[in-house]
Design an enzyme around this catalytic site. Structure first.
Site, PDB file in Angstrom:
ATOM      1  N   GLU A 172      -6.465  54.765 -10.051  1.00 21.91           N
ATOM      2  CA  GLU A 172      -6.992  55.366  -9.049  1.00 21.91           C
ATOM      3  C   GLU A 172      -6.932  56.814  -8.778  1.00 21.91           C
ATOM      4  O   GLU A 172      -7.576  57.685  -8.526  1.00 21.91           O
ATOM      5  CB  GLU A 172      -6.623  54.583  -7.896  1.00 21.91           C
ATOM      6  CG  GLU A 172      -7.652  53.387  -7.324  1.00 21.91           C
ATOM      7  CD  GLU A 172      -7.025  52.084  -8.349  1.00 21.91           C
ATOM      8  OE1 GLU A 172      -6.033  52.250  -9.191  1.00 21.91           O
ATOM      9  OE2 GLU A 172      -7.881  51.034  -8.364  1.00 21.91           O
ATOM     10  N   HIS A 199      -6.440  43.336   0.894  1.00 15.75           N
ATOM     11  CA  HIS A 199      -7.814  43.557   0.105  1.00 15.75           C
ATOM     12  C   HIS A 199      -8.779  43.286   1.343  1.00 15.75           C
ATOM     13  O   HIS A 199      -9.929  43.051   1.046  1.00 15.75           O
ATOM     14  CB  HIS A 199      -7.874  42.415  -0.902  1.00 15.75           C
ATOM     15  CG  HIS A 199      -7.423  42.772  -2.160  1.00 15.75           C
ATOM     16  ND1 HIS A 199      -6.097  42.241  -2.337  1.00 15.75           N
ATOM     17  CD2 HIS A 199      -7.952  43.092  -3.285  1.00 15.75           C
ATOM     18  CE1 HIS A 199      -5.838  42.863  -3.625  1.00 15.75           C
ATOM     19  NE2 HIS A 199      -6.810  43.318  -4.200  1.00 15.75           N
TER      20      HIS A 199
END
Ligand SMILES: Cc1ncc(C[n+]2csc(CCOP(=O)(O)OP(=O)(O)O)c2C)c(N)n1
Ligand SMILES: [Mg+2]
Lengths: 341, 325
Positions: free
Chosen positions: B60, B129
């Site tokens: 990321e 999530h």
């Protein structure tokens, strides 16, 4: 196996670098050295506020790489970035002025010592969060690759930086995308105050990691500007030819503490003295003398550089502090900072 | 007019911009041949090829850092972060680097880039999530933040984000990806910083964002039908810039404000809206502002628990009805 790239013995007749570049290199080394010393003086006079991280002792890395770069190449460096920014051609008054928080500073006082940037010179920023600029350098290299230019991106960082995640993400990314980026680890043996060997799994923090990313391990004598220049030239050639990234570890040493507040008491007795014997600026001067460059020429470069540092200092001191309306400028591309209507 | 799902509208918006501008490139995990884990980039790899639609490693920091470096040297990248929760691993890049670089360099560096991410609850994925983290981004000077609630909006706002000269974060909502809606034919180009009044009403204002918008709309219908309360519903759409004019204009008219936020209670975006309205429209209000939020807890995974945690139509109806009663 890692090998130390060293300067080969030279005679003036058999010189792959040549007179013009050598004199430029010496001038650059001096400028970096004298400007950093001046920054330190100004700090002692309380004219440099905040922090600053000097590159005294590490000048050959900045000079050796910069001399091999093209004007349109990109440099990314750390908070220890005065030398790298100057080496790309940023004005000394702009750098000293920035350290002093003056309007003439390269970012008019908004960035400060740790964020020197001069885009017009390809100095794409100094980054103060360890490791952050390695991925950013990948992006600049990707952009050059995408646009089909053969620009090279050079990214400097310290030995301590090899232990943060962004280093590893960036290396893998650069190799997988075959990016024209050259990563340069300036191994000055310490992170802030901790010897790098005590916190790193391998002896050579960058070079010993190279094979994990399919790269050749390269170690260069970072106090020898010629050796640095040659290693850089090779890496640039490969990168421009589309052969992908390189990781170079330059062994060097900082003469001062980590930052302005650090007396560097953690260094073993005699270590600094040993490294001072291999002072990169002196080494270079001696080499020029050996190669037959007239003493007078060298003195004239020295005097001229000292004079230019003095002039830059005067001009930075004479510069006003930034206008206060700067606080609200340039958050956005429209020049302002509005977040609501 | 064509009927598109939200996810297809995302892809359509990106395709429109890639077609228009060669500098627009896409990068992220599994976005290429696989079309994205939420299938929001389906077809782009086939259409624009691997040079412009690039799969990345699970890195990321490298994804966002590379987008930044590319943006500062002439490209207009769109980076995807698979789940907005993963902002946690690249927050340095977003909050310290991208947000501050133009300012720190005194305007020398421009960062025309877009970060798209799947935000929000409803998928029973649990606490790591499912978060709504648009309030994190809103809190950092230098980031523009939008969170579209419909297919037409997501297409138009993605186009606006790509063309904007500043970094824009587009929070797409996971639970909206399969929702269908009319999307006008032809070029879509919306404006950042504009809220929309989706339903007019004289009794109270409900300001909502993303998935909370359809819930607020349904609640407004029920409040009208069951309790005779006429709600004005505002889709805030853009947190930065914030369209305070539209919100305050409505509050001045209705004299009541409810915010419906998926953020956990503390420092959710509604807190800023409430503070602004309290400061500037205090004398126009007839009663305290009411925030309807997720309680200040991490999100649980079980469907029954998750449904009871984030604001539901029932909760909106009950809260408004009780406060107005
Ligand atoms: C993410 C992060 N952690 C810690 C620091 C604090 N810090 C600043 S410089 C430094 C040492 C870095 O060492 P190295 O990479 O060897 O660079 P050098 O200073 O020796 O040039 C540390 C730990 C930081 N700036 N960023
Ligand atoms: Mg170090």
């Amino acid at each position: 196996m890692t090998t130390l790239e060293q300067a080969r013995p030279l005679s003036a007749a058999d010189d792959d670098i040549g007179r013009e570049k050598r004199l430029r290199m010496y001038r650059m080394l001096l400028e970096l050295r004298l400007c950093e010393k001046r920054a330190y003086d100004l700090f002692l006079q309380n004219l440099v506020k905040g922090t600053s991280h000097l590159s005294l002792g590490q000048e050959a890395v900045a000079a050796g790489f910069a001399l091999g770069m093209r004007r349109d190449d990109y440099t990314f460096c750390t908070y220890r970035g005065h030398a790298h920014t100057l080496a790309r051609g940023a004005a000394m008054a702009g750098v000293l002025g920035e350290l002093m928080g003056r309007a003439c500073g390269v970012t008019a006082g908004k960035g400060g010592s740790m964020h020197l940037t001069s885009v017009e010179h390809g100095a794409m920023g100094s980054y103060a969060i360890i490791g952050a600029h390695l991925p950013v350098a990948c992006g600049a290299a990707w952009s050059a690759q995408y646009r089909g230019t053969d620009q090279v991106t050079v990214c400097f960082f310290g030995d301590g930086t090899t232990n943060i995640g962004a280093f590893h993400e960036a290396l893998n990314f650069a190799v997988v995308w075959k990016l024209p980026v050259v990563f340069v680890c300036e191994n000055n043996l310490y992170m802030e105050y901790t010897p790098i060997g005590t916190v790193t799994a391998v002896a050579h923090p960058a070079a010993d990691r190279a094979s994990a990313y399919g790269l050749d391990p390269v170690i260069v004598d970072g106090n020898d500007a010629d050796a640095v220049f040659r290693v850089a030239a090779k890496a640039f050639e490969r990168a421009r030819a589309g052969e992908g990234p390189a990781l170079i570890e330059a062994k060097t040493y900082r003469h001062s503490g980590h930052s302005r507040a650090d007396p560097a008491k953690y260094r073993p007795q005699g270590e600094l003295e040993q490294w001072l014997q291999r002072d990169p600026v002196n080494l270079y001067r001696e080499r020029l003398v050996t190669l037959g460059y007239p003493e007078l020429d060298l003195r004239s470069i020295e005097q001229d550089t000292a004079r230019r540092v003095d002039e830059a200092t005067q001009s930075a001191k004479a510069s006003p502090t930034p206008a206060l309306d700067l606080i609200h400028k340039d958050v956005w591309a429209n020049g302002g900072s509005a977040w609501r209507n | 007019m064509a009927e598109l799902t939200y996810r297809d509208a995302v892809a359509a918006g990106i395709a429109q911009e890639m077609e228009r501008d060669e500098r627009v490139v896409l990068l992220g995990e599994d976005i290429g041949a696989a079309g994205g884990v939420f299938k929001a980039t389906v077809g782009l790899f086939e259409r624009f090829g691997p040079r412009r639609v690039r799969d990345t490693p699970i890195s990321e920091q490298a994804i966002i850092g590379a987008a930044m470096g590319a943006a500062m040297t002439g490209l207009r990248p769109i980076a995807e972060i698979m789940f907005s929760d993963f902002f946690g691993v690249c927050w340095d890049m977003i909050a310290n680097e991208i947000a501050k670089t133009r300012y720190m360099t005194n305007g020398q560096v421009a960062l025309p880039l877009v970060i798209r991410t799947a935000n929000g609850a409803g998928s029973r994925f649990g606490a790591q999530h499912s978060q709504s983290v648009e309030n994190w981004a809103m809190a950092v000077p230098g980031l523009k933040v939008v969170a579209p609630s419909s297919p037409a909006d997501v297409k138009g706002l993605i186009a606006a984000a790509v063309r904007d000269p500043d970094p824009v974060i587009v929070f797409e909502h996971k639970s909206l990806y399969s929702v269908k809606g009319e999307v006008p034919d032809g070029e879509a180009l919306d404006a950042l910083g504009a809220a929309k009044v989706l339903r007019t009403g004289k009794d109270c204002t409900i300001a909502a964002l993303a998935l909370m918008v359809p819930r607020a709309m349904e609640a407004a219908e029920r409040l009208q039908a069951e309790h005779g309360i006429e709600c004005e519903v505002i889709d805030v759409r853009s947190l930065v810039p914030l369209d305070t004019r539209t919100i305050m204009g409505s509050v001045v008219k209705t004299a009541r404000l409810f915010t419906v936020e998926e953020n956990p209670r503390l420092c959710g975006w509604g807190a800023e809206v409430a503070s602004l309205v309290a400061e500037e429209c205090f004398w126009d209000l007839d009663a305290p502002i009411v925030r309807i939020t997720t309680p200040h807890v991490p999100l649980p995974a079980a469907d029954s628990l998750e449904d009871a945690t984030i604001p539901s139509v029932e909760r909106i109806v009950d809260t408004v009805q009780r406060a107005m009663g």
